[in-house]
Design a protein around this motif. Structure first.
Motif, mmCIF file in Angstrom:
data_model
loop_
_atom_site.group_PDB
_atom_site.id
_atom_site.type_symbol
_atom_site.label_atom_id
_atom_site.label_comp_id
_atom_site.label_asym_id
_atom_site.label_seq_id
_atom_site.Cartn_x
_atom_site.Cartn_y
_atom_site.Cartn_z
ATOM 1 N N ASP A 148 -0.515 18.559 7.693
ATOM 2 C CA ASP A 148 0.140 17.921 9.013
ATOM 3 C C ASP A 148 -1.412 17.008 9.567
ATOM 4 O O ASP A 148 -1.066 16.469 10.543
ATOM 5 C CB ASP A 148 0.242 18.967 9.951
ATOM 6 N N PHE A 149 -2.513 17.154 8.979
ATOM 7 C CA PHE A 149 -3.530 16.962 9.712
ATOM 8 C C PHE A 149 -4.315 15.654 8.758
ATOM 9 O O PHE A 149 -5.086 14.804 9.182
ATOM 10 C CB PHE A 149 -4.439 17.996 9.842
ATOM 11 N N ILE A 150 -4.099 15.683 7.517
ATOM 12 C CA ILE A 150 -4.790 14.675 6.601
ATOM 13 C C ILE A 150 -3.780 13.603 5.936
ATOM 14 O O ILE A 150 -2.810 14.205 5.218
ATOM 15 C CB ILE A 150 -5.491 15.497 5.259
ATOM 16 N N THR A 151 -4.220 12.685 5.584
ATOM 17 C CA THR A 151 -3.394 11.425 5.009
ATOM 18 C C THR A 151 -4.554 10.687 4.184
ATOM 19 O O THR A 151 -5.563 10.396 4.877
ATOM 20 C CB THR A 151 -2.717 10.503 5.889
ATOM 21 N N GLY A 179 0.764 -1.234 0.021
ATOM 22 C CA GLY A 179 0.172 0.005 0.011
ATOM 23 C C GLY A 179 0.843 1.315 0.094
ATOM 24 O O GLY A 179 1.984 1.057 0.024
ATOM 25 N N ALA A 180 0.185 2.378 0.149
ATOM 26 C CA ALA A 180 0.944 3.567 0.183
ATOM 27 C C ALA A 180 -0.113 4.735 1.000
ATOM 28 O O ALA A 180 -0.880 4.363 1.286
ATOM 29 C CB ALA A 180 0.932 4.277 -1.244
ATOM 30 N N GLN A 181 0.859 5.514 1.841
ATOM 31 C CA GLN A 181 0.193 6.617 2.531
ATOM 32 C C GLN A 181 0.823 7.922 1.990
ATOM 33 O O GLN A 181 2.159 7.983 2.116
ATOM 34 C CB GLN A 181 0.492 6.427 3.951
ATOM 35 N N ALA A 193 -9.215 1.756 0.785
ATOM 36 C CA ALA A 193 -8.624 3.229 0.471
ATOM 37 C C ALA A 193 -9.437 4.019 1.306
ATOM 38 O O ALA A 193 -10.482 3.658 1.675
ATOM 39 C CB ALA A 193 -8.730 3.584 -1.074
ATOM 40 N N GLY A 194 -8.798 5.150 1.713
ATOM 41 C CA GLY A 194 -9.488 6.249 2.577
ATOM 42 C C GLY A 194 -8.661 7.275 2.939
ATOM 43 O O GLY A 194 -7.591 7.582 2.398
ATOM 44 N N VAL A 195 -9.203 8.299 3.693
ATOM 45 C CA VAL A 195 -8.640 9.308 4.239
ATOM 46 C C VAL A 195 -8.527 9.417 5.663
ATOM 47 O O VAL A 195 -9.654 9.097 6.364
ATOM 48 C CB VAL A 195 -9.431 10.761 3.570
ATOM 49 N N LYS A 204 -2.710 14.436 18.793
ATOM 50 C CA LYS A 204 -1.505 13.912 18.249
ATOM 51 C C LYS A 204 -1.452 12.467 18.230
ATOM 52 O O LYS A 204 -1.020 11.581 17.302
ATOM 53 C CB LYS A 204 -0.363 14.344 19.259
ATOM 54 N N SER A 205 -2.330 11.782 19.182
ATOM 55 C CA SER A 205 -2.390 10.261 19.182
ATOM 56 C C SER A 205 -3.778 9.746 18.766
ATOM 57 O O SER A 205 -3.882 8.628 18.868
ATOM 58 C CB SER A 205 -2.190 9.890 20.635
ATOM 59 N N MET A 206 -4.728 10.477 18.086
ATOM 60 C CA MET A 206 -5.927 9.960 17.904
ATOM 61 C C MET A 206 -6.222 10.549 16.313
ATOM 62 O O MET A 206 -6.136 11.705 16.055
ATOM 63 C CB MET A 206 -7.146 10.325 18.586
ATOM 64 N N TYR A 207 -6.794 9.471 15.528
ATOM 65 C CA TYR A 207 -7.148 10.076 14.094
ATOM 66 C C TYR A 207 -8.559 9.244 13.904
ATOM 67 O O TYR A 207 -8.808 8.344 14.472
ATOM 68 C CB TYR A 207 -6.251 9.283 13.235
ATOM 69 N N VAL A 208 -9.324 9.941 12.889
ATOM 70 C CA VAL A 208 -10.588 9.338 12.464
ATOM 71 C C VAL A 208 -10.461 9.275 11.004
ATOM 72 O O VAL A 208 -9.635 9.729 10.545
ATOM 73 C CB VAL A 208 -11.860 10.318 13.016
ATOM 74 N N GLU A 209 -11.177 8.159 10.621
ATOM 75 C CA GLU A 209 -10.864 7.935 8.999
ATOM 76 C C GLU A 209 -12.172 7.493 8.580
ATOM 77 O O GLU A 209 -13.201 7.000 9.146
ATOM 78 C CB GLU A 209 -9.771 6.878 8.763
ATOM 79 N N ALA A 210 -12.319 7.791 7.162
ATOM 80 C CA ALA A 210 -13.324 7.076 6.354
ATOM 81 C C ALA A 210 -12.807 6.567 5.196
ATOM 82 O O ALA A 210 -11.888 7.034 4.668
ATOM 83 C CB ALA A 210 -14.376 8.444 6.049
ATOM 84 N N GLY A 211 -13.587 5.377 4.640
ATOM 85 C CA GLY A 211 -12.856 5.045 3.545
ATOM 86 C C GLY A 211 -14.101 3.992 2.978
ATOM 87 O O GLY A 211 -14.861 3.729 3.328
ATOM 88 N N TYR A 212 -13.339 2.802 2.022
ATOM 89 C CA TYR A 212 -14.043 1.908 1.425
ATOM 90 C C TYR A 212 -13.077 0.522 1.628
ATOM 91 O O TYR A 212 -11.890 0.594 1.159
ATOM 92 C CB TYR A 212 -14.167 2.220 -0.123
#
Length: 183
Positions: A112-115, A105-107, A139-141, A147-155
């Motif tokens: 600073d805030f979106i991947t 995969g790839a990131q 795949a998603g965003v 700093k230690s917490m992320y939320v994400e949405a994807g397929y």
């Protein structure tokens, strides 16, 4: 010759253990319309070795549990991963079995805030039992909240193709919402 092989294997294990010991731990959970996926990883967002484990469940189509290992390689801002997974497959309408999937995969960080990220793993019939083949893709965003917490949405898509007249078991095929905690 055997001493050399043993020493080389011991060196690889030692380097992997040191890499995992110094790497960040990620805990991840996601839920789609008809499935759940939980995972833990070591070193997933850093160059070097990465290790992971996951469990995906669908009430309609069964379970998949896996352990994986890969190598993360940066190329500019992009972090590429090449690796493999050993999977236990428990499809709802077929025999339980195993699969050895390879992929990567790839990131790509967008500030600073979106991947944005994506990955794909595949196991042909020759590397699996109980199914014709195994496919996993997502795949998603990811958005950093703190700093230690992320939320994400994807397929996410997870499919175990039926073998010997059994139907396909598609554990996931749709959007999801999830979270990541990094320690």
């Amino acid at each position: 010759m055997r001493k050399f092989t043993f020493k080389a294997a011991a060196l690889v294990v030692a380097l992997g253990t040191m890499s995992a010991a110094s790497a960040a731990i990620n805990l991840h959970g996601e839920a789609g319309e008809e499935y759940t996926n939980l995972s833990a990883s070591f070193g997933a967002n850093e160059p070097g070795l990465t290790f992971n484990g996951n469990w995906a469940h669908s009430d309609n189509d069964g379970d998949v549990a896996g352990l994986g290992m890969g190598i993360n390689m940066p190329l500019g801002p992009v972090l590429f991963t090449l690796g493999g997974k050993a999977l236990y497959l428990n499809p709802k309408s077929s025999d339980e079995g195993y699969a050895v999937a390879v992929g990567g995969g790839a990131q790509v960080p967008l500030g600073d805030f979106i991947t944005v990220f994506g990955e794909y793993y595949y196991s042909p019939d020759s590397l699996s039992s109980g199914v014709d083949d195994y496919v996993e893709a997502n795949a998603g965003v990811r958005l950093r909240v703190i700093k230690s917490m992320y939320v994400e949405a994807g397929y996410r898509y997870i499919d175990m193709a039926g073998k010997d007249g059994h139907r396909d078991n598609t554990l996931a095929d749709g959007g999801y919402a999830g979270f990541n905690f990094t320690f």
